[in-house]
Design a protein around this motif. Structure first.
Motif, mmCIF file in Angstrom:
data_model
loop_
_atom_site.group_PDB
_atom_site.id
_atom_site.type_symbol
_atom_site.label_atom_id
_atom_site.label_comp_id
_atom_site.label_asym_id
_atom_site.label_seq_id
_atom_site.Cartn_x
_atom_site.Cartn_y
_atom_site.Cartn_z
ATOM 1 N N SER A 1 -3.504 6.379 1.768
ATOM 2 C CA SER A 1 -3.649 6.726 0.356
ATOM 3 C C SER A 1 -2.274 6.896 -0.252
ATOM 4 N N LYS A 2 -2.229 6.975 -1.558
ATOM 5 C CA LYS A 2 -0.971 7.160 -2.280
ATOM 6 C C LYS A 2 -0.497 8.595 -2.146
ATOM 7 N N THR B 1 -1.640 10.115 3.563
ATOM 8 C CA THR B 1 -2.605 10.561 4.569
ATOM 9 C C THR B 1 -1.954 10.623 5.944
ATOM 10 N N ARG C 1 -5.172 14.693 4.012
ATOM 11 C CA ARG C 1 -4.961 13.879 2.810
ATOM 12 C C ARG C 1 -4.386 14.729 1.691
ATOM 13 N N ASP D 1 0.823 -1.207 0.000
ATOM 14 C CA ASP D 1 0.000 0.000 0.000
ATOM 15 C C ASP D 1 0.857 1.257 0.000
ATOM 16 N N GLN E 1 -5.487 5.634 -4.618
ATOM 17 C CA GLN E 1 -6.005 6.979 -4.413
ATOM 18 C C GLN E 1 -6.748 7.122 -3.086
ATOM 19 N N ASN E 2 -7.437 6.107 -2.643
ATOM 20 C CA ASN E 2 -8.202 6.224 -1.397
ATOM 21 C C ASN E 2 -7.847 5.189 -0.345
ATOM 22 N N GLY E 3 -6.889 4.321 -0.645
ATOM 23 C CA GLY E 3 -6.438 3.334 0.325
ATOM 24 C C GLY E 3 -7.384 2.170 0.544
ATOM 25 N N LYS E 4 -8.425 2.053 -0.270
ATOM 26 C CA LYS E 4 -9.367 0.951 -0.108
ATOM 27 C C LYS E 4 -8.742 -0.343 -0.621
ATOM 28 N N ASP F 1 -6.723 0.312 -4.143
ATOM 29 C CA ASP F 1 -6.938 1.582 -4.833
ATOM 30 C C ASP F 1 -6.037 2.614 -4.159
ATOM 31 N N SER G 1 -11.473 -0.387 4.321
ATOM 32 C CA SER G 1 -10.956 0.982 4.243
ATOM 33 C C SER G 1 -9.820 1.127 5.238
#
Length: 786
Positions: A667-668, A747, A705, A599, A647-650, A645, A663
């Motif tokens: 995030s990236k 984040t 973020r 991640d 972008q949102n860390g999901k 993902d 979740s």
């Protein structure tokens, strides 16, 4: 037309538990197309899919789902029933588990008595039917009948009613005139007993009616009907059997609802009154391309479960037009590969064996989740591409997607429309042999320049590159290490590319292979001398430090020095040693690892064949989470694939029984600080998010973020007094230290405590962000109201 819109007494101990709701951090993506059973109650129609439930409100047409997120087990459902008196839904499973859903909040009680009963063989625990009568649920199983008290929520007697008190299959029971009738399989006919008899555990108290195997028995009004395995339905009266009708297909389901008898075959639903007069017949239309599975009737409508398109609704008086009812979801639960990014998720169902054999070929479709909506493309629209597996999304043109087909080549889609199927005739791809047209395509990955790299099994040049802009193909030979591509190597799986452009590939015989076009260098690791636990590599991943993480059938290894791999005289991999109660242990020793993903914070997500998902700190020394079916909504401990993902860390997790996401809160990192923001802002008292000690709970704390990879963040009050401070790569959320402020990739999370470990007072706070590499800065303001 279709409109989409025994003589042995058996008393079960009470063994049950309240299910946990995981909906705050988890989300489920289950398929509701294969309906196992339907039921009505509380002005709702219930549809049971393979391992989840949905409800259709008859007044509002609203659809709700009950899945592992809400606390269901995720096991395979075999039957359901609704008790109007107790306002509860009973769910039976193939493994013997029973779950009871009740109340407006859908509270779930798991009843594990049958599941855990060791005197019953596992293959005889299947729940076949619930017959709710006078506060009791008579549970038909493959061993006999068990009685469950819905008032006291506990089991009473179990009836083994075969010859000599043996265990026999009971498919269904019904009650008529205070007598219970059981439809039994394996030529055990119909069994009958008086409910007033207090000794029903004695098999001799049960009378045998007729002969042969029976699928169902139902009472409608004052009539009794039974269906035999020869497809004949009989009326039973005074112990005699009168044949009424022979169905063209084997009846799959029989229900008595509101003095109506509903019989379902794979192509028809028959609705009769209590005198066996036909009220309606719903016939499967060819364009539906499915099979009926179960049906029920309410308010002049027939609700029909199907095997592949969900639930159908049709008019009882004129059952010719069908409306599809059900929640959106992927085509199937058993996903093979997934690919997430930019709030999109692609799901394939192709599959192949561990030896990369694609047979039997799978003619399955494709699922795409975009902005919360599912786009399901059937196989008929995929240009005959079978066994779809790895997905590669063009980073410079996200609407262009390439999907490996382990038989035909590579399928290109543009804006979800299959456009080109690349094969030996229109591309640089190769078949296994001139007389074998199979193109066994597997791992694919785009590099940072927008070049697609892809793998073909058992050919001379297994590694290919394709430039979507120019249409140019290039092939790279592995003959230096694989002289006979048919027999020396069966295939390749994962393909990842490190920051130096080296391609790393998981293989069946050669372990992990590294290749670089710079000097045309190739090398592999697969031996015990190189510390490999197994030569079959199932997963590879490059982390943020350019280290290669390797998953095998027998454990985990790391290649720390990837930059020197081709020049080192004796390269080897290392195991990760952790302390377990002070004793050194190898991390994930002998675990079959199915996938590894990294991640934005360089933490590792590792899937296993039968032990769930592990979430480790960057060095693997700390287990942040270990998710299994017992402590999470995972519907299975068998993990097929993981995708994050960035972008949102999901984190999306595909299992053999369904797809869920977690979740994680990270995030990236971004390239610059221009898009950095803080939320929630303002922090109001009703949010109740300050003071949490666990920064891994993303529902707590203040999040910042959109930050870059290497930053220092200071939080001060309006007077400039330092309140909190964190720095990338130092204050890690996953660290053993209990930080109040930590940074996780792109984040940062602050629990609202100051340097004295007290929750801050109301006021305006300044967030000062400094990029330690570019010296870019940004100031954000945060209002806290307590």
């Amino acid at each position: 037309m279709i409109k989409l819109i025994t003589s042995v007494f058996l008393f079960f101990l009470v063994l049950s538990s309240q299910a946990q709701d995981f909906s705050t951090l988890w989300q489920g993506y289950f398929s509701f197309y294969n309906i196992k059973d339907v039921a009505i109650g509380d002005n709702k129609v219930y549809g049971a899919s393979e391992n989840a439930i949905f409800t259709f409100d008859l007044s509002s047409d609203e659809i709700e789902t009950i899945t592992t997120i809400e606390g269901l087990s995720g096991e395979t459902i075999s039957t359901i029933a609704y008790s109007q008196a107790y306002e509860t839904l009973l769910i039976g499973y193939e493994n013997g588990l029973i779950e009871i859903v009740s109340g407006p909040e859908n509270e779930i009680l798991s009843v594990v008595d049958i599941l855990d009963k060791q005197t019953i063989p596992p293959n005889l625990k299947r729940i076949n039917h619930f017959n709710v009568f006078d506060g009791l649920a008579y549970v038909s199983t493959d061993f006999g009948i068990s009685v469950y008290n819905l008032e006291r929520l506990e089991f009473g007697d179990s009836y083994f009613i075969g010859n000599g008190g043996s265990q026999i299959t009971v498919n269904q029971t019904t009650v008529l005139n205070n007598a219970i009738y059981a439809a039994c399989g394996n030529n055990n006919a119909i069994k009958r007993a008086e409910l007033s008899n207090s000794n029903l555990i004695d098999y001799q108290q049960w009378q045998t009616l007729g002969n042969g195997s029976f699928l169902s028995v139902e009472s409608v009004g004052n009539r009794l009907y039974a269906i035999q395995s020869n497809r004949v339905i009989y009326e039973i009266s005074n112990g005699g059997f009168t044949a009424l009708f022979t169905y063209s297909n084997l009846p799959l389901d029989a229900k008595a609802v509101n003095k109506n008898l509903i019989i379902t075959t794979e192509s028809n639903v028959y609705v009769y009154n209590s005198s066996f007069g036909t009220l309606a017949t719903a016939t499967l239309q060819s364009e539906l391309n499915t099979k009926f599975t179960a049906a029920t009737v309410i308010e002049n409508h027939i609700y029909i479960g199907t095997s592949s398109i969900g639930m159908l609704k049709t008019n009882l008086s004129n059952p010719t037009a069908y409306e599809v009812i059900g929640p959106e979801g992927p085509l199937m639960n058993d996903a093979f590969k997934i690919e997430a990014g930019n709030d999109n998720l692609w799901v394939t169902y192709g599959d192949y064996t561990v030896e990369y054999n694609p047979y039997p070929l799978r003619n399955f479709g494709l699922s795409h989740l975009v902005e919360g909506n599912w786009i399901n493309t059937p196989f008929s629209s995929l240009l005959a591409a079978q066994n779809l597996n790895y997905v590669a999304v063009n980073p410079f043109k996200p609407s262009q997607v390439f999907i490996s087909a382990c038989q035909q080549g590579i399928l290109e889609l543009n804006d979800d429309v299959p456009t080109v199927l690349y094969n030996q005739n229109n591309s640089g791809l190769e078949t296994i042999a001139a007389n074998d047209p199979s193109i066994r395509q597997t791992g694919s990955q785009f590099d940072r320049n927008g070049l697609l790299w892809t793998l073909t099994c058992r050919v001379d040049k297994p590694l290919k590159s394709y430039n979507p802009s120019t249409g140019q193909w290039r092939g790279y030979s592995f003959s230096e290490i694989i002289q006979d591509p048919i027999n020396d190597e069966f295939g390749f799986g994962d393909l990842v590319i490190d920051r130096n452009g080296t391609k790393w590939m998981a293989s069946y015989k050669k372990g992990v292979i590294g290749y670089t076009e710079n000097g045309n260098k190739i090398r592999y690791l697969n031996s015990e001398e190189q510390n490999m636990p197994d030569n079959i590599v199932s997963a590879v991943a490059i982390d943020n430090n350019n280290q290669l993480w390797i998953g095998t059938r027998k454990g985990l290894r790391v290649l720390y020095n990837t930059g020197n791999f081709f020049d080192a005289p004796n390269p080897s991999v290392k195991e990760i040693i952790v302390l377990d109660d002070g004793i050194p242990q190898e991390l994930l020793s002998n675990q079959f690892i199915t996938d590894i993903k990294v991640d934005g914070s360089n933490n590792k997500w590792i899937g296993t064949l039968d032990a769930g998902v592990f979430y480790f700190s960057p060095d693997g020394q700390q287990t942040i989470y270990h998710f299994t079916t017992k402590n999470s909504p995972l519907p299975s401990n068998s993990i097929k694939d993981i995708s994050i993902d960035a972008q949102n860390g999901k984190v999306y997790i595909a299992t053999t029984k369904g797809l869920v996401s977690f979740s994680s809160g990270g995030s990236k990192p971004e390239e610059e600080l221009s898009s950095a923001f803080v939320y929630p802002n303002p922090v109001r008292p009703e949010y109740d998010i300050l003071g949490a000690s666990n920064l891994n709970d993303i529902n707590k704390g203040v999040k910042i973020r959109g930050i870059t990879e290497n930053v220092n963040i200071k939080i001060t009050d309006i007077e400039g007094n330092l309140v909190a401070e964190a720095q990338s790569r130092v204050n890690l959320r996953a660290a053993r230290s209990s930080y109040n402020f930590a940074i996780d990739g792109g984040t940062a999370i602050w629990n609202g405590k100051n340097l004295a470990n007290n929750i801050v007072a109301s006021g305006v706070y300044l967030i000062l962000i400094s990029d330690l590499d570019s010296f870019e800065t940004k100031v954000l303001k945060l209002l806290i109201i307590r």
